[in-house]
Scaffold this motif. Sequence first.
Motif, PDB file in Angstrom:
ATOM      1  N   PRO A 260       0.814  -1.219   0.000  1.00 49.63           N
ATOM      2  CA  PRO A 260       0.000   0.000   0.000  1.00 49.63           C
ATOM      3  C   PRO A 260       0.852   1.276   0.000  1.00 49.63           C
ATOM      4  O   PRO A 260       0.450   2.285  -0.587  1.00 49.63           O
ATOM      5  N   VAL A 261       2.006   1.164   0.648  1.00 52.32           N
ATOM      6  CA  VAL A 261       2.851   2.361   0.699  1.00 52.32           C
ATOM      7  C   VAL A 261       3.298   2.749  -0.695  1.00 52.32           C
ATOM      8  O   VAL A 261       3.263   3.930  -1.084  1.00 52.32           O
TER       9      VAL A 261
ATOM     10  N   HIS B  92       1.849   2.039  -3.467  1.00 59.46           N
ATOM     11  CA  HIS B  92       0.676   2.520  -4.189  1.00 59.46           C
ATOM     12  C   HIS B  92       0.420   3.987  -3.855  1.00 59.46           C
ATOM     13  O   HIS B  92       0.194   4.830  -4.713  1.00 59.46           O
ATOM     14  N   PHE B  93       0.484   4.254  -2.570  1.00 58.61           N
ATOM     15  CA  PHE B  93       0.255   5.622  -2.096  1.00 58.61           C
ATOM     16  C   PHE B  93       1.279   6.577  -2.695  1.00 58.61           C
ATOM     17  O   PHE B  93       0.946   7.661  -3.186  1.00 58.61           O
TER      18      PHE B  93
ATOM     19  N   LEU C 231       0.745   7.516  -6.265  1.00 58.94           N
ATOM     20  CA  LEU C 231      -0.272   8.559  -6.400  1.00 58.94           C
ATOM     21  C   LEU C 231       0.308   9.925  -6.079  1.00 58.94           C
ATOM     22  O   LEU C 231       0.019  10.928  -6.759  1.00 58.94           O
TER      23      LEU C 231
ATOM     24  N   HIS D 101       8.745  17.205  -0.376  1.00 60.58           N
ATOM     25  CA  HIS D 101       7.564  16.393  -0.062  1.00 60.58           C
ATOM     26  C   HIS D 101       7.914  14.911  -0.003  1.00 60.58           C
ATOM     27  O   HIS D 101       7.571  14.198   0.952  1.00 60.58           O
TER      28      HIS D 101
ATOM     29  N   TRP E  12       9.977  13.966   2.952  1.00 64.45           N
ATOM     30  CA  TRP E  12       9.225  13.900   4.204  1.00 64.45           C
ATOM     31  C   TRP E  12       8.481  12.578   4.319  1.00 64.45           C
ATOM     32  O   TRP E  12       8.440  11.956   5.386  1.00 64.45           O
ATOM     33  N   PHE E  13       7.873  12.161   3.234  1.00 67.01           N
ATOM     34  CA  PHE E  13       7.150  10.893   3.275  1.00 67.01           C
ATOM     35  C   PHE E  13       8.079   9.714   3.539  1.00 67.01           C
ATOM     36  O   PHE E  13       7.733   8.778   4.256  1.00 67.01           O
TER      37      PHE E  13
ATOM     38  N   PHE F 291       7.474   7.251   6.718  1.00 66.28           N
ATOM     39  CA  PHE F 291       7.198   5.811   6.599  1.00 66.28           C
ATOM     40  C   PHE F 291       8.293   4.977   7.232  1.00 66.28           C
ATOM     41  O   PHE F 291       8.047   3.876   7.706  1.00 66.28           O
TER      42      PHE F 291
ATOM     43  N   ARG G  72       0.573  17.163   4.230  1.00 67.46           N
ATOM     44  CA  ARG G  72       1.073  15.790   4.130  1.00 67.46           C
ATOM     45  C   ARG G  72       0.349  14.860   5.071  1.00 67.46           C
ATOM     46  O   ARG G  72      -0.026  13.727   4.698  1.00 67.46           O
TER      47      ARG G  72
ATOM     48  N   ILE H  75      -2.217  11.524   4.211  1.00 65.37           N
ATOM     49  CA  ILE H  75      -2.199  10.164   4.770  1.00 65.37           C
ATOM     50  C   ILE H  75      -3.551   9.835   5.356  1.00 65.37           C
ATOM     51  O   ILE H  75      -4.050   8.708   5.267  1.00 65.37           O
TER      52      ILE H  75
ATOM     53  N   ASN I 251      -7.131   8.927   2.723  1.00 70.84           N
ATOM     54  CA  ASN I 251      -7.110   8.008   1.582  1.00 70.84           C
ATOM     55  C   ASN I 251      -7.516   6.623   2.061  1.00 70.84           C
ATOM     56  O   ASN I 251      -7.511   6.314   3.252  1.00 70.84           O
TER      57      ASN I 251
ATOM     58  N   ILE J 120      -6.130   3.742   0.861  1.00 78.67           N
ATOM     59  CA  ILE J 120      -5.127   2.719   0.525  1.00 78.67           C
ATOM     60  C   ILE J 120      -4.327   2.320   1.760  1.00 78.67           C
ATOM     61  O   ILE J 120      -4.064   1.140   1.993  1.00 78.67           O
ATOM     62  N   LEU J 121      -3.910   3.296   2.510  1.00 79.00           N
ATOM     63  CA  LEU J 121      -3.043   2.980   3.646  1.00 79.00           C
ATOM     64  C   LEU J 121      -3.836   2.298   4.751  1.00 79.00           C
ATOM     65  O   LEU J 121      -5.054   2.481   4.866  1.00 79.00           O
ATOM     66  N   PRO J 122      -3.181   1.543   5.573  1.00 80.23           N
ATOM     67  CA  PRO J 122      -3.888   0.850   6.667  1.00 80.23           C
ATOM     68  C   PRO J 122      -4.453   1.843   7.666  1.00 80.23           C
ATOM     69  O   PRO J 122      -3.928   2.934   7.891  1.00 80.23           O
TER      70      PRO J 122
ATOM     71  N   LEU K  45      -2.381   3.275  10.618  1.00 77.48           N
ATOM     72  CA  LEU K  45      -1.521   4.415  10.277  1.00 77.48           C
ATOM     73  C   LEU K  45      -2.332   5.707  10.253  1.00 77.48           C
ATOM     74  O   LEU K  45      -1.873   6.766  10.706  1.00 77.48           O
TER      75      LEU K  45
END
Lengths: 387, 135
Positions: free
Chosen positions: A341-342, A344-345, A348, A367, A370-371, A375, B60, B64, B67, B69-71, B74
Amino acid sequence: MGGARPLGTSSIFFSENKESSTSLSEDNEKRPEENEANAEVNNDGQKNTKINEGNNISNAMLTSQLETEPVVKLEDSKKFDKTKTGKESLLELLGAMKVEVTTIRKIRPPKFPRVSERPDPKPMESVQSMFQHATAEVSQQHETLIPTLVAAASAAASTLPNRRQAESELLQQLRKHEAIPDTQRRADGQNIGDIISDMKVGKKQNGRSNARPSSQIRFDEDGQGYTQDRGITGELDAVRTRKSPFTSKRLNIFNAGAEQDSLSDLGPTLWDIDLANQIVQATNQTPRNGFEEMIQWTKEGKLWQYPINNEAGLEDEASVPFHEHVFLEKHLDESFPRQGPVRHFMELVITGLAKNHHLTVQQKQEHIAWFRDYFQQKDNVLKEAEA
Amino acid sequence: MAAAWKLLGTGMGFLQSSLPAYRSSLGVVEQVRSYYVDWRMVRDVKRRQMAFEYADTRLRINAIRKNTILPKELQEIADKEIAALPRDSCPVRIRNRCVMTSRPRGVKRRWRLSRIVFRHLADHNQMSGIQRSMW
């Protein structure tokens, strides 16, 4: 020549009591006194100090030597470097004559020769003792004198009343002058300079003669009043007559070159900014019309630049190639998982950033970074969620 | 001293001369406004500055949160994180006040002025292109 006054003692007293600085500045006033004093001394035949055609400065030197004030030695040392005529050199020699009270023969003249001491009650005796010194030293010195100086000495002596005595004395002084080595002479000049720089400057007491209330009305010829322009020129005069720090002697306390290194390293200091502001304000900055007002606002940033440019602050971005904006997958490859999923995210996110026309490349990369950090911090949460 | 001249060259010297304390060419003395109108305006300014600071972070974290998609674990953690940010950092607390009088209501967005100030300036011909309408 002069009147039957007792030896000019009073005149010497008078000039001794004056401030030392005024002796230099008010030469014109001093001259008649000097001539008097010279005349008195001359009458007694002690010393020929009356030189009518000489410089003012040398006269001052002579009387100051009589009074033992070392004021004008500075002038002497200043003139030393110029090429001299015979007469000028002679005059300087006369100025260089020092009156020593004590019988102890010193190699160097004393540093504060009688500025603080009481004025001599019997200058006649001091002159006489100097004369005795001179005569004593003649026998000890056998240096050859420069013939031009000798000729000049005799020429000058010929103008004076006691020709022979004057000539002999001048030649003695010449020899004595030659005996002192050059370095010592310069050192004397420097010592004198130090002394002078330490001495206080006497102020001319005006009493502010034009002191009236500034708003008081003064009257013209026709009787109509007018108020004087309110200036501070009266006060400024007092300020201006003081010596500025750049005219007095250099004290050599600080090294000259040490300051410049530190200045170049730091940026504009607060004083520099203040000075720049003052300069800007001093020049006529007020706008004369609306156009200048708008120019000023544009410079300040209050007004946009015309014709309107949508990318006004983003000139650097024009040089960035498009593929850095659009193809951002290369940032995804490190430290993001390939599946899940990460990923996939983040794809996007990348698509959205690629289509964003308003961000710079730097902002987009921030950006993504930061992600990445986020994660990586939440790794354990993600693994628990998968399980 | 040399640095001062460099400053002038770069045009930084206008730092303090930007105050409109001079008389404009038309002979009208402008108001010199060196303070905000009231404390509410000051607080509003602070909120705007803080919202600008935290704008990226909020964007940001909201991405998160919002959406599918993410669990969800989270996303719950992200909820708590955004709630932990300072309260003045959210843009919702900003109020578009009148720039001249700090009036919170009746403010036209284009001019940032309240209706009363707008009318006052327009009647004295200070608004460019504004005319009393009649039809």
